[in-house]
Design a protein around this motif. Structure first.
Motif, short mmCIF file in Angstrom:
data_model
loop_
_atom_site.label_atom_id
_atom_site.label_comp_id
_atom_site.label_asym_id
_atom_site.label_seq_id
_atom_site.Cartn_x
_atom_site.Cartn_y
_atom_site.Cartn_z
N MET A 201 5.53 -12.15 4.38
CA MET A 201 5.48 -11.73 3.01
C MET A 201 6.43 -10.52 2.93
N ARG B 188 7.77 -7.59 0.90
CA ARG B 188 7.55 -6.40 -0.05
C ARG B 188 8.60 -5.47 -0.43
N ARG C 117 10.95 -8.30 -4.58
CA ARG C 117 10.00 -9.04 -4.16
C ARG C 117 10.37 -10.46 -4.40
N GLU D 208 9.46 -7.44 5.66
CA GLU D 208 8.90 -8.70 5.91
C GLU D 208 7.62 -8.19 6.73
N ASP E 251 2.92 -8.33 6.59
CA ASP E 251 1.59 -8.67 6.16
C ASP E 251 0.66 -7.36 5.75
#
Ligand code: ACO
Length: 352
Positions: free
Chosen positions: A1, A3, A144, A189, A191
């Motif tokens: 994900m 951020r 993002r 990148e 989580d």
């Protein structure tokens, strides 16, 4: 994900230190005179605001907000380990723009040497003391979504040239100083929900707009408002006007609510957060926020004593000041709450 995260941080304040003791003797060009010009005192300023000194740019016609902002930006860019050419978006927050238009971001872009036909996007935002967190929310969204990869946020102010150095303007004049702060925001990148920029929330209430304002002119009164700038019966339009008590009360209330909301919405507690960095308008405001929001007082960072209120610059300037002093460390988690003219306010939680 993907951020967003703060990659680099920098700040700049002018060399001239103006102590409270000097303030009563400054003339309308902020040059020290032998004879007292304004009825005020170190005792009053210190007791009501916590301010001991502030910085002013030289009165040589060479310093605008973009000039202070450029130095802060260069430091943030170096801190991020990138070059100015890597910046693909600039967000400039100020209430003291270089000129009326175009916005100050394009002047900063040129001074960074990244103008020209491949020049990056430039935004100016006008959220006064809340400008940095408004800018951080924009940068977070841009990064993002993948819109931009290196967003430079700059908060910079030259207040010293637009203050009313007289007893009439003393309530506002004693509070403000010049300075700049900047950060570079980019993607990471991960989580980890506690990485980078965790949270931003900003709000505004236009019913408070005329509790703190500076007109200079009114565009509705075409072609412009006529006044003699040397005539003290006419020239108050050149200076900021403030209902200090109302601003004070709204600042405390909204910063407390924003701080509590930030914790509630992220599920974090003060055990998770390293530092509370409030906007620097008045030490009494910040002490009240610490008390009512039940913030551990040792986690609150202030710099208003040294710099006064530098509006859009206060948050990055305060973080950088205490980082240089060895207190704030890379990766520390900051909760920042701000309040400014508009009214505008908000809170953010981010790693520095
Ligand atoms: N020196 C000496 N006396 C002063 C000064 C001064 N610099 N300024 C005002 N006074 C006088 C007033 O005239 C008043 O006199 P009076 O009682 O004879 O009428 C007396 O001191 C008390 O004034 P108050 O307004 O009651 O003082 P208060 O305790 O409210 O403090 C202050 C004033 C410091 C301005 C406070 O209201 C404040 O900090 N408000 C918030 C300001 C702020 O945060 N502004 C920035 C917002 S952020 C942004 O977006 C720019």
């Amino acid at each position: 994900m993907i951020r967003s995260t703060i990659l680099g941080l920098g700040s700049y304040v002018p060399e001239r230190i103006v102590k409270n003791e000097e303030i009563p003797f400054l003339d309308d060009q902020h040059v020290r005179q032998a004879v007292q010009q304004t009825e005020t005192s170190d005792e009053w300023i210190r007791a009501r605001s916590g301010i001991e000194e502030r910085r002013y740019v030289p009165n040589d016609g060479k310093w605008g907000s973009s000039d202070l902002g450029t130095i802060a930006a260069e430091r943030a860019i170096a801190d991020a380990g990138i070059t100015a050419k890597d910046i693909d978006c600039i967000i400039f927050a100020t209430l003291s723009p270089d000129i009326h238009f175009p916005g100050t971001a394009v002047f900063l872009q040129s001074k960074l040497g990244i103008d020209g036909e491949t020049g990056c996007a430039c935004y100016d935002i006008r959220q006064q003391c809340s400008g940095f967190l408004y800018g951080l929310q924009m940068a977070d969204a841009f990064v993002r979504t993948g819109m931009y990869k290196r967003v430079l946020i700059v908060g910079a102010e030259v207040h010293s040239h637009s203050l009313d150095y007289s007893t009439r303007g003393r309530d506002v004049m004693v509070l403000f100083g010049d300075g700049a702060g900047a950060v570079v925001v980019g993607p990471v990148e991960t989580d980890d929900p506690r990485a980078g920029v965790l949270y931003t929330s900003v709000q505004a209430d236009g019913s408070g707009a005329m509790d703190l304002y500076l007109k200079v002119f009114e565009i509705a009164k075409a072609p412009f408002v006529q006044y003699d700038w040397k005539n003290r019966d006419e020239n108050s339009i050149m200076y900021p006007q403030m209902n200090g008590k109302r601003v004070f009360l709204h600042a405390v209330r909204n910063m407390v609510v924003a701080t509590k909301k930030a914790l509630k919405e992220t599920g974090l507690t003060w055990a998770d957060i390293d530092w509370f960095v409030p906007h620097q308008a008045n030490l009494r405001i910040n002490e009240a926020v610490v008390q009512y929001a039940e913030i551990p007082p040792e986690k609150a960072l202030n710099t208003i004593m040294f710099y006064g209120n530098t509006t859009a610059a206060t948050v990055p300037l305060t973080i950088d000041h205490w980082r240089q002093a060895g207190k704030v460390k890379k990766g520390d988690l900051v909760l920042s709450a701000v309040f400014g003219a508009g009214y505008t306010w908000g809170a953010g939680i981010f790693r520095v």
